[in-house]
Design a protein around this motif. Structure first.
Motif, short mmCIF file in Angstrom:
data_model
loop_
_atom_site.label_atom_id
_atom_site.label_comp_id
_atom_site.label_asym_id
_atom_site.label_seq_id
_atom_site.Cartn_x
_atom_site.Cartn_y
_atom_site.Cartn_z
N GLY A 1 -16.72 -34.45 -41.10
CA GLY A 1 -17.30 -33.89 -42.33
C GLY A 1 -17.47 -32.38 -42.23
O GLY A 1 -17.20 -31.65 -43.19
N SER A 2 -17.88 -31.90 -41.05
CA SER A 2 -18.05 -30.45 -40.86
C SER A 2 -16.71 -29.72 -40.86
O SER A 2 -16.67 -28.51 -41.04
CB SER A 2 -18.80 -30.17 -39.55
OG SER A 2 -17.96 -30.34 -38.42
N GLN A 3 -15.62 -30.47 -40.69
CA GLN A 3 -14.28 -29.89 -40.70
C GLN A 3 -13.63 -29.98 -42.09
O GLN A 3 -12.45 -29.73 -42.23
CB GLN A 3 -13.39 -30.58 -39.66
CG GLN A 3 -13.85 -30.39 -38.23
CD GLN A 3 -13.97 -28.93 -37.86
OE1 GLN A 3 -13.05 -28.15 -38.07
NE2 GLN A 3 -15.10 -28.54 -37.30
N GLY A 4 -14.41 -30.36 -43.08
CA GLY A 4 -13.91 -30.39 -44.45
C GLY A 4 -13.34 -31.72 -44.90
O GLY A 4 -12.80 -31.81 -46.00
N PHE A 5 -13.46 -32.75 -44.08
CA PHE A 5 -12.95 -34.07 -44.48
C PHE A 5 -13.99 -34.76 -45.36
O PHE A 5 -15.17 -34.80 -45.03
CB PHE A 5 -12.64 -34.93 -43.25
CG PHE A 5 -11.36 -34.55 -42.58
CD1 PHE A 5 -10.18 -35.24 -42.84
CD2 PHE A 5 -11.31 -33.46 -41.71
CE1 PHE A 5 -8.99 -34.87 -42.23
CE2 PHE A 5 -10.12 -33.08 -41.10
CZ PHE A 5 -8.96 -33.78 -41.36
N GLN A 6 -13.51 -35.28 -46.47
CA GLN A 6 -14.35 -36.03 -47.39
C GLN A 6 -14.24 -37.52 -47.08
O GLN A 6 -13.12 -38.03 -46.89
CB GLN A 6 -13.93 -35.77 -48.84
CG GLN A 6 -14.05 -34.32 -49.25
CD GLN A 6 -15.47 -33.84 -49.24
OE1 GLN A 6 -16.36 -34.47 -49.79
NE2 GLN A 6 -15.71 -32.71 -48.58
N HIS A 7 -15.36 -38.19 -47.04
CA HIS A 7 -15.37 -39.63 -46.79
C HIS A 7 -14.75 -40.34 -47.99
O HIS A 7 -15.12 -40.10 -49.14
CB HIS A 7 -16.82 -40.10 -46.58
CG HIS A 7 -16.94 -41.55 -46.34
ND1 HIS A 7 -17.65 -42.38 -47.18
CD2 HIS A 7 -16.44 -42.34 -45.36
CE1 HIS A 7 -17.59 -43.62 -46.72
NE2 HIS A 7 -16.87 -43.62 -45.62
N VAL A 8 -13.76 -41.18 -47.74
CA VAL A 8 -13.11 -41.96 -48.79
C VAL A 8 -13.79 -43.31 -48.91
O VAL A 8 -14.19 -43.73 -49.99
CB VAL A 8 -11.60 -42.12 -48.50
CG1 VAL A 8 -10.94 -43.02 -49.53
CG2 VAL A 8 -10.92 -40.75 -48.45
#
Length: 178
Positions: A137-144
């Protein structure tokens, strides 16, 4: 630092890194990667040209696998139609921990995916590894979504699925060597 493709002679190093990462995770109370991983699977990824090493002179600082093959049963048919790359097995040598290497490799992966025409870089993380989910999440990944049990099509897997938009960038400052 430069990025090179792994070769079959790198297999012992990659297996060692996985074992070291699993041991470190166990000290944190996380059982990820504690299962045996078939050497043939890693070797096939190497031979397909999907495994990369981050080199700091003669030392290997990290490894990352980036390919177009998702783990079976996690993504929907509609999602699979979207051009994407899948990031697997990002391991930073503990001697290089805390230096932002993981972030640079993620930026590199997003740049590489965009150059290949991808819209997304996708990951799946063990559903019980909340610390790693927070990292992504801190790396810009959004939870799908989180897949537990049967997965899409009853695959019997579990995973926290995330995605980040692929984008052309030079934030990683890494040089890729053929």
């Amino acid at each position: 630092m430069i990025i090179t493709r792994a070769t079959p002679t790198d297999l012992p190093l990659l297996l060692q890194y996985r074992q070291e990462a699993a041991a470190w995770l166990r000290t944190l109370g996380i059982d990820q990667w504690s299962n045996a991983f078939p050497n043939a699977h890693i070797l096939a990824s190497i031979e397909a040209g999907n495994v990369f090493l981050l080199k700091d002179g003669p030392q290997t600082a990290a490894t990352i696998t980036l390919d177009s093959e998702p783990e079976p049963g996690l993504w929907t048919e509609a999602e699979l139609r979207e051009p994407s790359m899948h990031l697997h097995k990002l391991i930073v040598n503990r001697a290089y921990a805390g230096q932002g290497i993981g972030s640079r490799l993620v930026d590199w992966a997003c740049d590489r995916a965009a150059q290949a025409g991808g819209h997304w870089v996708r990951i799946n993380v063990w559903s019980t590894n909340e610390r790693l989910q927070a990292y992504w999440g801190s790396q810009g990944f959004q939870h799908v979504r989180t897949v537990v049990g049967g997965g899409v099509g009853g695959a019997g897997v579990a995973g926290w699925l995330g995605q980040r938009a692929a984008d052309r960038n030079d934030r990683h400052e890494l040089v890729e060597m053929p």
